[in-house]
Design an enzyme around this catalytic site. Structure first.
Site, PDB file in Angstrom:
ATOM      1  N   ASP A  22       0.832  -1.212   0.000  1.00  0.00           N
ATOM      2  CA  ASP A  22       0.000   0.000   0.000  1.00  0.00           C
ATOM      3  C   ASP A  22       0.866   1.262   0.000  1.00  0.00           C
ATOM      4  O   ASP A  22       1.972   1.256   0.534  1.00  0.00           O
ATOM      5  CB  ASP A  22      -0.919  -0.027   1.238  1.00  0.00           C
ATOM      6  CG  ASP A  22      -2.068   0.973   1.120  1.00  0.00           C
ATOM      7  OD1 ASP A  22      -2.405   1.376  -0.014  1.00  0.00           O
ATOM      8  OD2 ASP A  22      -2.609   1.356   2.163  1.00  0.00           O
ATOM      9  N   HIS A  39       2.174   3.500  -9.063  1.00  0.00           N
ATOM     10  CA  HIS A  39       2.030   2.064  -9.330  1.00  0.00           C
ATOM     11  C   HIS A  39       3.219   1.564 -10.152  1.00  0.00           C
ATOM     12  O   HIS A  39       3.728   0.468  -9.915  1.00  0.00           O
ATOM     13  CB  HIS A  39       0.720   1.778 -10.072  1.00  0.00           C
ATOM     14  CG  HIS A  39      -0.500   2.147  -9.281  1.00  0.00           C
ATOM     15  ND1 HIS A  39      -0.649   1.807  -7.952  1.00  0.00           N
ATOM     16  CD2 HIS A  39      -1.629   2.829  -9.610  1.00  0.00           C
ATOM     17  CE1 HIS A  39      -1.820   2.267  -7.509  1.00  0.00           C
ATOM     18  NE2 HIS A  39      -2.430   2.894  -8.494  1.00  0.00           N
ATOM     19  N   LEU A 133      11.032 -20.713  -4.750  1.00  0.00           N
ATOM     20  CA  LEU A 133       9.995 -19.879  -4.131  1.00  0.00           C
ATOM     21  C   LEU A 133       8.670 -19.974  -4.887  1.00  0.00           C
ATOM     22  O   LEU A 133       8.650 -19.977  -6.116  1.00  0.00           O
ATOM     23  CB  LEU A 133      10.497 -18.426  -4.171  1.00  0.00           C
ATOM     24  CG  LEU A 133       9.546 -17.323  -3.704  1.00  0.00           C
ATOM     25  CD1 LEU A 133       9.448 -17.322  -2.185  1.00  0.00           C
ATOM     26  CD2 LEU A 133      10.025 -15.963  -4.201  1.00  0.00           C
TER      27      LEU A 133
HETATM   28  C1  IPE Z   1      -5.285  -2.771  -0.062  1.00  0.00           C
HETATM   29  O1  IPE Z   1      -4.982  -1.424  -0.239  1.00  0.00           O
HETATM   30  C2  IPE Z   1      -5.285  -3.473  -1.382  1.00  0.00           C
HETATM   31  C3  IPE Z   1      -3.971  -3.600  -2.021  1.00  0.00           C
HETATM   32  C4  IPE Z   1      -2.820  -3.220  -1.550  1.00  0.00           C
HETATM   33  C5  IPE Z   1      -4.010  -4.241  -3.304  1.00  0.00           C
HETATM   34  P1  IPE Z   1      -6.128  -0.335  -0.393  1.00  0.00           P
HETATM   35  O2  IPE Z   1      -5.440   0.988  -0.427  1.00  0.00           O
HETATM   36  O3  IPE Z   1      -7.019  -0.664  -1.515  1.00  0.00           O
HETATM   37  O4  IPE Z   1      -6.938  -0.527   0.968  1.00  0.00           O
HETATM   38  P2  IPE Z   1      -7.797   0.507   1.794  1.00  0.00           P
HETATM   39  O5  IPE Z   1      -8.716   1.165   0.816  1.00  0.00           O
HETATM   40  O6  IPE Z   1      -6.814   1.473   2.371  1.00  0.00           O
HETATM   41  O7  IPE Z   1      -8.474  -0.309   2.836  1.00  0.00           O
HETATM   42  C1  IPE Z   2      -1.669   0.243  -3.283  1.00  0.00           C
HETATM   43  O1  IPE Z   2      -1.439   1.600  -3.306  1.00  0.00           O
HETATM   44  C2  IPE Z   2      -1.795  -0.337  -4.658  1.00  0.00           C
HETATM   45  C3  IPE Z   2      -3.162  -0.771  -5.018  1.00  0.00           C
HETATM   46  C4  IPE Z   2      -4.167  -0.811  -4.198  1.00  0.00           C
HETATM   47  C5  IPE Z   2      -3.363  -1.198  -6.379  1.00  0.00           C
HETATM   48  P1  IPE Z   2      -2.622   2.650  -3.267  1.00  0.00           P
HETATM   49  O2  IPE Z   2      -3.003   2.966  -4.682  1.00  0.00           O
HETATM   50  O3  IPE Z   2      -3.730   2.175  -2.409  1.00  0.00           O
HETATM   51  O4  IPE Z   2      -1.908   3.901  -2.610  1.00  0.00           O
HETATM   52  P2  IPE Z   2      -2.509   4.915  -1.557  1.00  0.00           P
HETATM   53  O5  IPE Z   2      -2.986   4.108  -0.404  1.00  0.00           O
HETATM   54  O6  IPE Z   2      -3.608   5.640  -2.236  1.00  0.00           O
HETATM   55  O7  IPE Z   2      -1.350   5.791  -1.213  1.00  0.00           O
HETATM   56 MG    MG Z   3      -4.157   2.426  -0.416  1.00  0.00          MG
END
Ligand code: IPE
Ligand code: IPE
Ligand code: MG
Length: 255
Positions: A22, A39, A133
């Protein structure tokens, strides 16, 4: 401080690590860039995490790439993520294969384009017999979906007269969950500072150690991974060790 050899003998490293990757969006926003560039930067962190897991000798690494709730994101971000997923599968799979890594995608793949589903099936088939792995990528994955699909399978067995409801045990559900054939998840790492599970592996995390770090996913590298593993060893076995020792262990194994 114990020597690496002594430490190696005394301690128990995790066998299966899961990561909620995240913070990509915030990483980009902090730099005045579009979220999608976060990303893209996250792909490099994935490579580093896989390399480190491999060097550490983990049995399995499970990465949360796209949740069943992430479809709620803006259309452009979803299509950029899908494009990135296809591109990365294309560019990385042969390298994984050369390193004896077995790739699996967990999640409801029926929601993906036919093109992506084909790429996933090809990548899994190519690497299926690898014995190093196991790398699981959770895509369109939700912990509740996972439990639901396992329950549906049991329902089918009951309907077919092959299983009596009164005989259903945890074990029956367990074998139909994703990752059932792998070592249990020992350690969950979440980057980006939030302290929640976000519908990741609800069933499989029952006894996992949870490690939360404010580091944003694109900045995740060996140092943070080592700190998390050191925290696991310390909590599990109560032998205080440091991230530096984990890195030394990896270097020793490489040599
Ligand atoms: C969790 O992150 C999902 C992934 C890392 C793929 P999100 O950013 O989507 O989760 P929330 O919205 O903070 O719960
Ligand atoms: C996690 O990073 C990646 C995915 C959920 C695909 P985020 O896109 O949720 O990044 P933040 O949480 O908005 O910083
Ligand atoms: Mg996020």
């Amino acid at each position: 401080m114990p020597t690496t050899a002594a430490f190696n003998e005394l301690s128990q490293l995790p066998r299966h690590v899961a990561i909620i990757m995240d913070g990509n969006g915030r990483w980009a926003e902090q730099r005045g860039k579009f979220r999608v560039s976060g990303h893209k930067a996250g792909v490099k962190a994935v490579r580093e995490a896989v390399t480190f897991a491999y060097k550490l000798g983990l049995d399995a690494l499970t990465l949360f790439a796209f949740s069943s709730e992430n479809w709620r994101r803006p259309e452009e971000e979803i299509s950029a993520l899908m494009g990135l997923f296809i591109a990365v599968l294309g560019s990385e799979v042969r390298k994984l294969h050369r390193n004896n890594i077995r790739l699996r995608i967990i999640g409801e793949r029926g929601a993906f384009s036919d093109h992506l589903q084909r790429k996933i099936a090809d990548a899994e088939a190519l690497t299926a017999a690898n014995t190093g792995l196991t790398l699981n990528i959770a895509a369109n994955y939700g912990g509740r979906w996972d439990i639901t699909q396992a329950a549906r399978r049991l329902g089918e067995l009951v309907a077919a007269g092959e299983l009596a409801p009164a005989d259903i045990t945890e074990q029956h559900l367990d074998v139909h969950m994703q990752l059932a054939d792998l070592a249990p998840v020992d350690l969950l790492i979440r980057t980006g500072g939030e302290q929640r599970i976000s519908n990741f592996l609800l069933w499989q995390l029952a006894y996992a150690e949870l490690y939360f770090t404010p580091v944003l996913w694109p900045d995740f590298a060996e140092d943070t991974f080592s700190e998390a593993v050191a925290a696991f060893v310390e909590r599990e076995r109560r032998f205080g060790c440091t991230g530096a020792q984990i890195r030394a262990l990896v270097t020793e194994r490489e040599g």
